[in-house]
Structures are given as C-alpha cells and as structure tokens.
Scaffold this motif. Structure first.
Motif, PDB file in Angstrom:
ATOM      1  N   VAL A   1      41.001  41.252  53.580  1.00 39.26           N
ATOM      2  CA  VAL A   1      41.994  42.015  53.007  1.00 39.26           C
ATOM      3  C   VAL A   1      41.286  42.331  51.586  1.00 39.26           C
ATOM      4  CG1 VAL A   1      43.691  42.258  51.746  1.00 39.26           C
ATOM      5  CG2 VAL A   1      44.313  42.930  53.692  1.00 39.26           C
ATOM      6  N   THR A   2      40.157  42.959  51.244  1.00 35.64           N
ATOM      7  CA  THR A   2      40.044  42.476  49.913  1.00 35.64           C
ATOM      8  C   THR A   2      40.663  43.413  48.892  1.00 35.64           C
ATOM      9  OG1 THR A   2      38.451  44.463  49.849  1.00 35.64           O
ATOM     10  CG2 THR A   2      37.535  42.130  50.271  1.00 35.64           C
ATOM     11  N   GLY A   3      40.241  42.914  47.304  1.00 39.81           N
ATOM     12  CA  GLY A   3      41.684  44.020  46.310  1.00 39.81           C
ATOM     13  C   GLY A   3      42.737  43.420  46.257  1.00 39.81           C
ATOM     14  N   ARG A   4      43.298  42.197  46.256  1.00 44.30           N
ATOM     15  CA  ARG A   4      44.776  41.897  46.334  1.00 44.30           C
ATOM     16  C   ARG A   4      45.156  41.498  44.826  1.00 44.30           C
ATOM     17  NH1 ARG A   4      47.963  41.391  51.223  1.00 44.30           N
ATOM     18  NH2 ARG A   4      46.619  41.349  52.943  1.00 44.30           N
ATOM     19  N   SER A   5      44.175  41.092  44.726  1.00 45.81           N
ATOM     20  CA  SER A   5      44.244  40.370  42.646  1.00 45.81           C
ATOM     21  C   SER A   5      44.348  42.006  41.710  1.00 45.81           C
ATOM     22  CB  SER A   5      42.649  39.635  42.040  1.00 45.81           C
ATOM     23  OG  SER A   5      41.644  40.455  42.457  1.00 45.81           O
ATOM     24  N   THR A   6      43.497  43.023  42.678  1.00 43.79           N
ATOM     25  CA  THR A   6      43.540  43.864  41.410  1.00 43.79           C
ATOM     26  C   THR A   6      45.086  45.077  41.819  1.00 43.79           C
ATOM     27  OG1 THR A   6      42.886  46.208  43.457  1.00 43.79           O
ATOM     28  CG2 THR A   6      41.375  44.242  41.627  1.00 43.79           C
ATOM     29  N   GLY A   7      45.941  44.305  43.007  1.00 43.52           N
ATOM     30  CA  GLY A   7      47.311  45.045  43.738  1.00 43.52           C
ATOM     31  C   GLY A   7      46.258  46.358  44.355  1.00 43.52           C
ATOM     32  N   HIS A   8      44.915  46.585  44.036  1.00 42.31           N
ATOM     33  CA  HIS A   8      44.661  47.481  45.471  1.00 42.31           C
ATOM     34  C   HIS A   8      44.500  47.028  46.080  1.00 42.31           C
ATOM     35  CE1 HIS A   8      46.006  50.482  42.132  1.00 42.31           C
ATOM     36  NE2 HIS A   8      45.231  49.463  41.128  1.00 42.31           N
TER      37      HIS A   8
ATOM     38  N   ARG B   1      32.549  39.745  51.929  1.00 44.28           N
ATOM     39  CA  ARG B   1      32.349  38.560  51.341  1.00 44.28           C
ATOM     40  C   ARG B   1      31.780  38.720  49.802  1.00 44.28           C
ATOM     41  NH1 ARG B   1      29.973  38.340  56.723  1.00 44.28           N
ATOM     42  NH2 ARG B   1      28.004  38.626  55.894  1.00 44.28           N
ATOM     43  N   ASN B   2      31.062  39.632  49.225  1.00 42.41           N
ATOM     44  CA  ASN B   2      30.535  39.276  47.872  1.00 42.41           C
ATOM     45  C   ASN B   2      31.627  40.042  47.139  1.00 42.41           C
ATOM     46  OD1 ASN B   2      27.598  38.620  48.018  1.00 42.41           O
ATOM     47  ND2 ASN B   2      27.307  40.670  48.174  1.00 42.41           N
ATOM     48  N   TYR B   3      32.609  40.468  47.708  1.00 45.62           N
ATOM     49  CA  TYR B   3      34.056  40.890  46.983  1.00 45.62           C
ATOM     50  C   TYR B   3      34.864  40.091  47.021  1.00 45.62           C
ATOM     51  CZ  TYR B   3      37.589  44.847  44.857  1.00 45.62           C
ATOM     52  OH  TYR B   3      38.627  45.155  44.713  1.00 45.62           O
ATOM     53  N   LEU B   4      34.911  39.471  47.596  1.00 44.08           N
ATOM     54  CA  LEU B   4      36.217  38.096  47.860  1.00 44.08           C
ATOM     55  C   LEU B   4      35.856  37.032  46.715  1.00 44.08           C
ATOM     56  CD1 LEU B   4      37.055  37.830  51.400  1.00 44.08           C
ATOM     57  CD2 LEU B   4      38.762  38.666  49.886  1.00 44.08           C
ATOM     58  N   LYS B   5      34.362  36.751  46.584  1.00 44.50           N
ATOM     59  CA  LYS B   5      33.937  36.072  46.212  1.00 44.50           C
ATOM     60  C   LYS B   5      34.078  35.934  44.704  1.00 44.50           C
ATOM     61  CE  LYS B   5      29.720  32.895  45.289  1.00 44.50           C
ATOM     62  NZ  LYS B   5      29.547  33.484  43.744  1.00 44.50           N
ATOM     63  N   LEU B   6      33.725  37.071  44.194  1.00 42.85           N
ATOM     64  CA  LEU B   6      33.909  38.171  42.600  1.00 42.85           C
ATOM     65  C   LEU B   6      35.677  37.412  42.270  1.00 42.85           C
ATOM     66  CD1 LEU B   6      31.599  40.341  42.733  1.00 42.85           C
ATOM     67  CD2 LEU B   6      31.353  38.273  41.766  1.00 42.85           C
ATOM     68  N   GLU B   7      36.346  38.326  42.840  1.00 45.00           N
ATOM     69  CA  GLU B   7      38.180  37.702  43.007  1.00 45.00           C
ATOM     70  C   GLU B   7      38.561  36.424  42.973  1.00 45.00           C
ATOM     71  OE1 GLU B   7      41.145  40.470  45.198  1.00 45.00           O
ATOM     72  OE2 GLU B   7      39.480  40.523  46.640  1.00 45.00           O
ATOM     73  N   GLU B   8      38.255  35.372  43.322  1.00 48.41           N
ATOM     74  CA  GLU B   8      37.785  33.688  43.860  1.00 48.41           C
ATOM     75  C   GLU B   8      37.291  33.628  42.196  1.00 48.41           C
ATOM     76  OE1 GLU B   8      35.552  31.890  46.205  1.00 48.41           O
ATOM     77  OE2 GLU B   8      37.468  32.558  47.701  1.00 48.41           O
ATOM     78  N   GLU B   9      36.289  34.137  41.689  1.00 48.66           N
ATOM     79  CA  GLU B   9      35.940  33.782  39.921  1.00 48.66           C
ATOM     80  C   GLU B   9      36.815  34.787  39.002  1.00 48.66           C
ATOM     81  OE1 GLU B   9      31.509  35.117  40.161  1.00 48.66           O
ATOM     82  OE2 GLU B   9      31.439  33.805  42.611  1.00 48.66           O
ATOM     83  N   GLY B  10      37.641  35.453  39.458  1.00 46.08           N
ATOM     84  CA  GLY B  10      38.462  35.737  38.462  1.00 46.08           C
ATOM     85  C   GLY B  10      38.115  37.140  37.658  1.00 46.08           C
TER      86      GLY B  10
ATOM     87  N   GLU C   1      37.469  46.614  36.710  1.00 45.90           N
ATOM     88  CA  GLU C   1      35.343  47.257  36.641  1.00 45.90           C
ATOM     89  C   GLU C   1      34.795  46.831  37.737  1.00 45.90           C
ATOM     90  OE1 GLU C   1      39.147  48.308  33.702  1.00 45.90           O
ATOM     91  OE2 GLU C   1      37.933  46.048  33.950  1.00 45.90           O
ATOM     92  N   GLU C   2      34.848  44.971  37.014  1.00 42.78           N
ATOM     93  CA  GLU C   2      33.305  44.568  38.010  1.00 42.78           C
ATOM     94  C   GLU C   2      33.489  44.875  39.761  1.00 42.78           C
ATOM     95  OE1 GLU C   2      31.994  41.076  35.329  1.00 42.78           O
ATOM     96  OE2 GLU C   2      33.936  40.836  35.626  1.00 42.78           O
ATOM     97  N   LEU C   3      35.112  44.652  40.247  1.00 46.25           N
ATOM     98  CA  LEU C   3      34.329  44.423  40.897  1.00 46.25           C
ATOM     99  C   LEU C   3      34.760  46.351  41.754  1.00 46.25           C
ATOM    100  CD1 LEU C   3      38.242  42.152  41.290  1.00 46.25           C
ATOM    101  CD2 LEU C   3      36.033  41.729  42.097  1.00 46.25           C
TER     102      LEU C   3
END
Length: 315
Positions: free
Chosen positions: A226-233, A244-253, A257-259
């Motif tokens: 699951v991706t996008g938990r940090s965005t609410g979507h 993998r790239n998406y989850l890495k960027l999420e971890e980096e905060g 818009e960047e996601l």
C-alpha cells in the motif's frame, strides 16, 4: 438447492441479474468489452468512468448496448472534474445502475432517482453507509482494504457484518473475493452479493496488457503493498520499482505534489502499455489465488458453482 437459493438474493432481483456478482469499476480496465461480457455471463458489468469526459463515457455506454441487452452500470469517480456531466449522461443514456466512489454522490441522487437509476455507492465505513442510506441509496458496496486500488482501513471480514447490522438496504461485499469460497463467506456475513475486481482483470475479455495479466497470475500472497498512506489516499498495488520508490519518498517526508509526480499516468502505463516495472499494477490481495486466464462466463460459473457447494455441504 440450498446453495442455489442462497445465491438468489435481493441483489439479483434489484439488478435483474442471474448471479449476485458485480464487476468492479476499475479505471482503464472496466470498459465496454469487459462490462458486456460480465453482464452476458449473468452478473452486472460496470464501465469505469475514472477521469473520462462525458462523451467518452457516453460512447462506452452505447458500445455496451451494442454487445448486450442485459443490465449494466457505470462507476463514477466523484473526484473526476467531469463528474457532473457524466452524472447527466447516466440519465440521458438510461443507464440502469450507477456505482460511485471517491466522494459523496448526494447532489446527484435526486435526479438519478427521478430517472429510475439504481444507485449503489461504495463505502468503507459504517458512518458513510448510514449517510448513503438516509440519502436514498438502493444498496451499498462495502469495500475492505484487501481490495486493489484506492482502499479504506477496515478488512472485509470486519467491515461487512458491521455495515449489514447498521443499514436496512442490501449490502454487496468487496475486497479479497476471488472464488466461490469468498462469495459464500460474505453471504454468510450478511452481504447479499459480491463485487469482484482483480479476478476479472485477467479475464479473456479484459483489454489489460498481457504483461499486467501475467504479473497478477504470477503474484504470491505477499506481493501487494500500500502506497500513499501519508497523503491520506492509500492505494494497493503489486510491488515493483515504482512502489519501492514511492514508499522511499514517503519515508523521506516528501510532499503530496512530489509523490503525485511519481504516479502521474502510471496506471495507464501498466494497463495499456504493459510497463509493470514503473507502472501502477493495481490488484487486490486475492491476486495470490488467481492462477489462470478464463472467460467471464467461466469465472462466473466456477465461482457460483463452488459457492453453492460450500453453502450446501461445507468443505
């Protein structure tokens, strides 16, 4: 006989279908070929409007009518900027059923009801289910987080009985249903039918790229994420380089818009172009159970036959 009776539910009567199975409204996947094939096989085929314009949806509706005289529906993603125009197409083209997601359809309900459209919103909580019933929905699709694509938080097993107890209109279960055992299970939980998505992705009639179908068929039980938990979507897809790239960027905060830039057009890349490395291969957790490509007729008959056996005799 007991199993067959259990499979003829209020949903069959409401939608004028043989089996209580609805095909999920999957963006870029659920178009006229698949919708017509599911309806012809005895279920309810659905056209996904996704972000399409009204005229694109109108064209899809007319193509379904050329292929079948059976009932079908259109799914409206309410975040679509064209949603008001698509809502009007539902009325003008006399679409029998509409399902809704990603928003609140209340502003359209009065006109749809006046036109005789059967309205079935997708919900992921008891509160929204109650609100949709008060607003005049005819039935509900309660979707657990096992589903592919955009998801809520509750599992199907926990969500279905709570919504069934909270409303008086029929409930259709969705999320993690891919065979007759799943169909029988949700009926035992009080649902009156099931919405099936991922298994229809690999149907013969599905226009999905072969790479996508093969990835779903080869998936193991733990292959979705699951991706996008940090965005609410939050969105469930099969693991690949993009996730993998998406989850890495999420971890980096990284910002929403960047996601979003990472996923822009990614579903189309996977479905149409067959890019299963950088595309979004949306699929539910049930993908690990799917082992082959079949026709919609074979899928429907296999699921319902198995469900009848399970209900009548158990294992």
């Amino acid at each position: 006989m007991e199993g067959q009776k259990a499979l003829h539910t209020e949903i069959c009567d409401l939608l004028h279908i043989k089996y209580p199975i609805i095909q999920g409204g999957m963006a870029w996947v659920a178009e006229h070929h698949l919708a017509a094939a599911v309806s012809e096989a005895g279920g309810l085929g659905i056209i996904a409007s996704a972000s399409a314009t009204a005229e694109i949806v109108r064209n899809e509706v007319r193509k379904v009518k050329e292929l079948t005289d059976k009932p079908f529906g259109v799914n409206i993603m309410l975040l679509n900027p064209h949603a008001p125009e698509v809502a009007q197409v539902i009325i003008e083209e006399k679409v029998p059923v509409v399902t809704t997601g990603a928003g609140n359809p209340e502003k359209f309900l009065k006109d749809w009801k006046a036109a005789g459209v059967t309205i079935i919103p997708v919900v992921a909580s008891v509160a929204l289910a109650k609100r949709m019933e008060r607003s005049g929905a005819d039935a509900l699709i309660a979707e657990g987080c096992e589903a592919g694509g955009h998801i809520g938080e509750l599992t199907t097993m926990a969500l279905i009985p709570q919504i069934v107890d909270a409303v008086s209109i029929p409930v259709i279960a969705a999320g993690g249903i891919g065979d007759g055992r799943g169909l029988a299970a949700v009926i035992m939980l009080g649902a009156r039918g099931a919405q099936v998505g991922t298994r229809f992705v690999v149907a013969n009639e599905s226009i999905v790229h072969d790479n996508y179908k093969k990835r779903v068929i080869s998936a193991k039980d733990i292959d979705s994420t699951v991706t996008g938990r940090s965005t609410g979507h939050p969105v469930r897809s099969l693991r690949n380089n993009m996730t993998r790239n998406y989850l890495k960027l999420e971890e980096e905060g990284k910002s929403f818009e960047e996601l979003e830039l990472l996923t822009l057009g990614s579903l189309r890349r996977a479905v149409v172009e067959g890019d299963i490395t950088e595309g979004s291969v949306m699929a539910g957790q049930i993908a690990g159970l799917i082992s082959r490509e079949q026709s919609c007729k074979e899928i429907m008959e296999e699921m319902t036959d198995e469900a009848c056996r399970v209900i009548q005799k158990g294992w």
